[in-house]
Design a protein around this motif. Sequence first.
Motif, PDB file in Angstrom:
ATOM      1  N   ARG A 178       0.831  -1.207   0.000  1.00 50.14           N
ATOM      2  CA  ARG A 178       0.000   0.000   0.000  1.00 50.14           C
ATOM      3  C   ARG A 178       0.859   1.248   0.000  1.00 50.14           C
ATOM      4  NH1 ARG A 178      -0.782   1.706   5.679  1.00 50.14           N
ATOM      5  NH2 ARG A 178      -2.702   2.734   5.101  1.00 50.14           N
TER       6      ARG A 178
ATOM      7  N   ILE B 236       1.415   5.078   1.406  1.00 49.42           N
ATOM      8  CA  ILE B 236       1.117   5.839   2.619  1.00 49.42           C
ATOM      9  C   ILE B 236       1.386   7.308   2.320  1.00 49.42           C
ATOM     10  CG2 ILE B 236       1.619   6.128   5.078  1.00 49.42           C
ATOM     11  CD1 ILE B 236       2.802   3.285   5.025  1.00 49.42           C
TER      12      ILE B 236
ATOM     13  N   GLU C  53      -2.241  10.340   6.786  1.00 52.20           N
ATOM     14  CA  GLU C  53      -1.762   9.215   7.599  1.00 52.20           C
ATOM     15  C   GLU C  53      -0.252   9.266   7.826  1.00 52.20           C
ATOM     16  OE1 GLU C  53      -2.896   5.138   6.377  1.00 52.20           O
ATOM     17  OE2 GLU C  53      -1.023   4.500   7.301  1.00 52.20           O
TER      18      GLU C  53
ATOM     19  N   TRP D  61       2.818   8.158  10.970  1.00 49.54           N
ATOM     20  CA  TRP D  61       4.057   7.375  10.858  1.00 49.54           C
ATOM     21  C   TRP D  61       5.238   8.175  11.366  1.00 49.54           C
ATOM     22  CZ3 TRP D  61       4.413   2.268   9.628  1.00 49.54           C
ATOM     23  CH2 TRP D  61       3.224   1.672   9.193  1.00 49.54           C
TER      24      TRP D  61
ATOM     25  N   SER E 212      10.925  -2.156   6.720  1.00 53.39           N
ATOM     26  CA  SER E 212       9.980  -2.995   5.984  1.00 53.39           C
ATOM     27  C   SER E 212      10.393  -4.463   6.057  1.00 53.39           C
ATOM     28  CB  SER E 212       9.959  -2.593   4.507  1.00 53.39           C
ATOM     29  OG  SER E 212       9.385  -1.333   4.355  1.00 53.39           O
TER      30      SER E 212
ATOM     31  N   LYS F 170      -7.013  -6.655   6.798  1.00 50.99           N
ATOM     32  CA  LYS F 170      -6.841  -5.384   7.514  1.00 50.99           C
ATOM     33  C   LYS F 170      -5.709  -5.486   8.535  1.00 50.99           C
ATOM     34  CE  LYS F 170      -9.355  -1.987  10.184  1.00 50.99           C
ATOM     35  NZ  LYS F 170     -10.067  -0.848   9.756  1.00 50.99           N
ATOM     36  N   GLY F 171      -4.751  -4.595   8.433  1.00 49.90           N
ATOM     37  CA  GLY F 171      -3.635  -4.603   9.376  1.00 49.90           C
ATOM     38  C   GLY F 171      -2.555  -5.612   9.047  1.00 49.90           C
TER      39      GLY F 171
ATOM     40  N   TYR G 133      -0.143  -6.974   5.795  1.00 51.63           N
ATOM     41  CA  TYR G 133       0.263  -6.739   4.414  1.00 51.63           C
ATOM     42  C   TYR G 133       1.443  -7.626   4.062  1.00 51.63           C
ATOM     43  CZ  TYR G 133      -2.697  -2.728   5.095  1.00 51.63           C
ATOM     44  OH  TYR G 133      -3.776  -1.941   5.374  1.00 51.63           O
TER      45      TYR G 133
ATOM     46  N   PHE H 256       5.309  -5.009   5.110  1.00 53.77           N
ATOM     47  CA  PHE H 256       4.805  -4.385   6.332  1.00 53.77           C
ATOM     48  C   PHE H 256       5.969  -3.807   7.126  1.00 53.77           C
ATOM     49  CE2 PHE H 256       6.093  -7.932   9.091  1.00 53.77           C
ATOM     50  CZ  PHE H 256       6.228  -8.949   8.152  1.00 53.77           C
ATOM     51  N   GLN H 257       5.629  -2.904   8.029  1.00 53.22           N
ATOM     52  CA  GLN H 257       6.665  -2.218   8.802  1.00 53.22           C
ATOM     53  C   GLN H 257       6.726  -2.800  10.206  1.00 53.22           C
ATOM     54  OE1 GLN H 257       8.436   0.480   7.412  1.00 53.22           O
ATOM     55  NE2 GLN H 257       7.347  -0.134   5.561  1.00 53.22           N
TER      56      GLN H 257
ATOM     57  N   GLU I  71       1.777  -1.275  11.324  1.00 55.31           N
ATOM     58  CA  GLU I  71       0.465  -1.003  10.725  1.00 55.31           C
ATOM     59  C   GLU I  71      -0.644  -1.167  11.763  1.00 55.31           C
ATOM     60  OE1 GLU I  71       2.768  -2.634   9.086  1.00 55.31           O
ATOM     61  OE2 GLU I  71       2.932  -1.613   7.133  1.00 55.31           O
ATOM     62  N   ARG I  72      -0.515  -2.204  12.583  1.00 50.70           N
ATOM     63  CA  ARG I  72      -1.566  -2.440  13.591  1.00 50.70           C
ATOM     64  C   ARG I  72      -1.542  -1.366  14.658  1.00 50.70           C
ATOM     65  NH1 ARG I  72      -0.890  -8.938  14.073  1.00 50.70           N
ATOM     66  NH2 ARG I  72      -0.849  -9.233  11.828  1.00 50.70           N
TER      67      ARG I  72
END
Length: 416
Positions: free
Chosen positions: A11, A13, A17, A21, A110, A119-120, A122, A125-126, A309-310
């Motif tokens: 996704r 960013i 948003e 971050w 990442s 959702k939450g 990916y 992800f980070q 992300e969460r």
Amino acid sequence: MNEIKAPKGTRDIFAPEIQKWHNLENAIHAYYKKFLYQEIRTPIFEHSELFSRGIGSETEIVQKEMYTFSDKSDRSLTLRPENTASVVRAVIENNLFETLSPLRFYYIGSMFRYDKPQKGRYRQFQQFGVEVFADDSPQVDAEVMFSAVDFLKKIGIEAMQLELNSVGCPQCRPDYLQVLRKAARAQESRLCSDCRRKIDGNPLRIFDCKLPACAEVAASLPLISDHLCGECRDHFAAVRETLSWMNVSFQLNPRLVRGLDYYTKTAFEITSGQLGAQNALLGGGRYNNLIQELGGPDMAAIGFAAGMERIILHLEQLEPARPKTLFVAYEDPQWLAHAVQMAQVLREEGYPVYLDYQGKNLKKQFKKADRVAAAFTLILAENEIQSGSVSIKNMVNQEQIKISLKELNEWLKKNY
Ligand SMILES: [Zn+2]
Ligand SMILES: [Zn+2]
């Protein structure tokens, strides 16, 4: 031509948003420095062998979820699915054991796993995480958990739970695994084919299976907590005692085994009730043998990794205040040079400043000022320039005043 979209599970960013971050990343840098952690940045790809050896070839991650590819020289490389193995590799390779003290690291970056996106969760992800080396004190385990709970609280996450277990060590785990295998084999017919395969490989992984039938079997299997050796029992008791000194509440979860093979003794997870199935915010534990397994000295280690992300999902309500923008407008293109120079001076003072180089007239520039949500527009017109002054329009209540340029700094300090 077909439109090219971002790959599944990734996704973009962007604002607003992205501000969250930045806030989260800044908070991590500031918080972990208080405990003398130093940031470490490792490559996003490594030799595939690092992960098969470091994470365990029997794990879901290594078997199903890695992005592995050959480069032009036919090396097998893998996008990192987690960062602990990389940090250990970096510390060994750079001899940091000899040059840095204390050996405490944090990272932000990442990670990549071929997982079912939701959702939450990916595929890119980070995570942020910490690793502490060369200290087997149970107090360090407690301090690492305290820092995780305290950090999440400080950034505004309240409803969370720390779950805690000890997964034993090379002295006690093999015996336990034999007991576990025997018990699992007795109920083999009720397990899924995946879990049946795990009985010989790593039966602890049966506790990870999400299928209801397997979970039912898992609930009846013997627990590691009843098979810990004396050293593991003492360590675990001291961890719990230190947590009570630190006023950290926790729940014992004897089935918490974590998804990776390298854990020893302490294992923990922080979950939140607010996100449904995706409720794990952070997980970690001790991994006292990994450094040696990857070719380094015999040295204790503990760490955790958190899904950013969460965490960001939990910060949904905390919309940060935007810094107020100053817009510099000019009545006529002949005053553009003045406007450019004023913008430079104001940015130098630390204000976010925008000006519209394509501004044809003041009306169009005011529109633009609204679109960039400017708080004040500073207007340069012939009158103002002749008299060494500037007009300032408050974009919220539309009031306009004129002040001398000499007073501008003072005025901004009072009104910005
Ligand atoms: Zn033990
Ligand atoms: Zn299963």
